[in-house]
Design a protein around this motif. Structure first.
Motif, mmCIF file in Angstrom:
data_model
loop_
_atom_site.group_PDB
_atom_site.id
_atom_site.type_symbol
_atom_site.label_atom_id
_atom_site.label_comp_id
_atom_site.label_asym_id
_atom_site.label_seq_id
_atom_site.Cartn_x
_atom_site.Cartn_y
_atom_site.Cartn_z
ATOM 1 N N GLN A 84 0.845 -1.428 -0.182
ATOM 2 C CA GLN A 84 -0.025 -0.015 -0.356
ATOM 3 C C GLN A 84 1.270 1.764 -0.216
ATOM 4 O O GLN A 84 0.016 2.486 -0.443
ATOM 5 C CB GLN A 84 -1.122 0.041 0.731
ATOM 6 N N LEU A 85 2.175 1.398 0.650
ATOM 7 C CA LEU A 85 3.103 2.343 0.475
ATOM 8 C C LEU A 85 3.643 2.680 -0.359
ATOM 9 O O LEU A 85 3.542 3.774 -1.136
ATOM 10 C CB LEU A 85 4.146 1.865 1.776
ATOM 11 N N ILE A 86 4.232 1.575 -1.147
ATOM 12 C CA ILE A 86 4.385 2.040 -2.717
ATOM 13 C C ILE A 86 3.100 2.160 -3.705
ATOM 14 O O ILE A 86 4.458 2.757 -4.528
ATOM 15 C CB ILE A 86 5.283 0.500 -3.064
ATOM 16 N N ALA A 87 2.181 1.996 -3.457
ATOM 17 C CA ALA A 87 1.578 1.820 -4.196
ATOM 18 C C ALA A 87 1.037 3.701 -4.156
ATOM 19 O O ALA A 87 0.707 4.152 -5.061
ATOM 20 C CB ALA A 87 -0.789 1.210 -3.996
ATOM 21 N N GLY A 88 2.199 3.974 -3.167
ATOM 22 C CA GLY A 88 1.365 5.583 -3.323
ATOM 23 C C GLY A 88 0.201 5.813 -1.979
ATOM 24 O O GLY A 88 -0.550 5.540 -2.286
ATOM 25 N N PRO A 89 -0.100 8.154 -2.300
ATOM 26 C CA PRO A 89 -1.152 8.364 -2.128
ATOM 27 C C PRO A 89 -2.263 8.406 -2.926
ATOM 28 O O PRO A 89 -2.338 7.976 -4.461
ATOM 29 C CB PRO A 89 -1.386 10.118 -1.854
ATOM 30 N N THR A 90 -3.437 8.260 -1.944
ATOM 31 C CA THR A 90 -4.714 7.610 -2.373
ATOM 32 C C THR A 90 -5.004 9.212 -3.084
ATOM 33 O O THR A 90 -4.293 10.289 -2.458
ATOM 34 C CB THR A 90 -6.424 8.097 -1.834
ATOM 35 N N PRO A 91 -5.659 8.974 -3.950
ATOM 36 C CA PRO A 91 -7.079 11.126 -4.806
ATOM 37 C C PRO A 91 -6.591 11.751 -3.666
ATOM 38 O O PRO A 91 -6.316 13.378 -3.610
ATOM 39 C CB PRO A 91 -7.438 10.785 -5.453
ATOM 40 N N ALA A 92 -7.628 11.381 -2.657
ATOM 41 C CA ALA A 92 -7.399 12.099 -1.593
ATOM 42 C C ALA A 92 -6.081 13.132 -0.754
ATOM 43 O O ALA A 92 -6.102 13.778 0.203
ATOM 44 C CB ALA A 92 -8.724 12.230 -0.484
ATOM 45 N N GLU A 93 -5.431 12.304 -0.623
ATOM 46 C CA GLU A 93 -4.115 12.388 0.245
ATOM 47 C C GLU A 93 -3.542 12.896 -0.477
ATOM 48 O O GLU A 93 -2.913 14.126 -0.112
ATOM 49 C CB GLU A 93 -3.436 10.704 0.554
ATOM 50 N N GLN A 94 -3.817 12.670 -2.414
ATOM 51 C CA GLN A 94 -2.860 13.633 -3.480
ATOM 52 C C GLN A 94 -3.265 15.256 -2.856
ATOM 53 O O GLN A 94 -2.660 15.950 -2.485
ATOM 54 C CB GLN A 94 -2.660 13.045 -4.401
ATOM 55 N N ALA A 95 -4.233 15.103 -3.252
ATOM 56 C CA ALA A 95 -5.217 16.275 -2.489
ATOM 57 C C ALA A 95 -4.969 17.286 -1.291
ATOM 58 O O ALA A 95 -4.652 18.423 -1.299
ATOM 59 C CB ALA A 95 -6.547 16.449 -3.069
#
Length: 189
Positions: A84-95
């Motif tokens: 999950q960490l490697i997959a990166g941030p969700t769109p909400a986290e990117q925002a």
């Protein structure tokens, strides 16, 4: 009858017992509380969906490590949490300005039964891909895995051999690392 020596021992004992080790302060200071206060009423705890657990991931914001909490249905294993960490941030986290320094990284984590040190095997790196955010990448892995109750430290290996990786201060170590090794990089959440 109390002797002078007995009185001195009694006074010293009372003095030591009354000292709690917390220094006095002239001014109040801010205190950061947990996400849900420890003294929250049961009705506040009931507002969270039943069966959800918190999964902590350490992402990057403004070249600093920032923890984020995702609610998941069950406690993930260490490999699932690392994936999950490697997959990166969700769109909400990117925002919220969160990103990752782990894009296109292949990692495998193992934790021997009864051990508190996770071993992360890093696939062969591309020698032409030097990264300026390497410290953040290792910090993300260490801070994420050590947020788990069952992992106290993380060691890194390539082809079964220990790797020297950078700590938060830039020094190299082949010893197991803890979140405290990256404390100077940890920013506000």
């Amino acid at each position: 009858m109390i002797t002078v020596r007995g009185l001195a021992v009694l006074t010293a004992t009372l003095f030591l017992a009354s000292a709690c080790g917390v220094p006095t302060q002239d001014e109040p200071h801010p205190v950061t509380l947990p996400r849900r206060p420890l003294n929250a009423s049961p009705s506040a705890a009931a507002s969270e969906p039943a069966g959800e657990v918190a999964q902590v991931l350490c992402l990057v914001r403004d070249n600093r490590l920032a923890q984020t909490v995702r609610r998941v249905g069950a406690v993930p294993g260490p490999q699932r949490q690392l994936d999950q960490l490697i997959a990166g941030p969700t769109p909400a986290e990117q925002a919220q300005g969160l990103s990752t320094a782990l894009a296109t990284t292949t990692l495998t984590v193992t934790v021997p039964p009864g051990a508190a040190v996770a071993t992360v095997e890093i696939s062969e790196a591309d020698d032409n891909a030097a990264r300026s955010d390497e410290v953040l990448a290792y910090g993300q892995i260490v801070c994420t895995l050590t947020s788990r109750a069952d992992i106290a430290a993380v060691s890194f290996h390539r082809d079964g051999q220990p790797l020297q990786v950078p700590r938060g201060d830039g020094t190299l170590s082949s010893e197991p690392l803890r979140a405290a090794d990256y404390r100077i990089l940890i920013g506000p959440a």
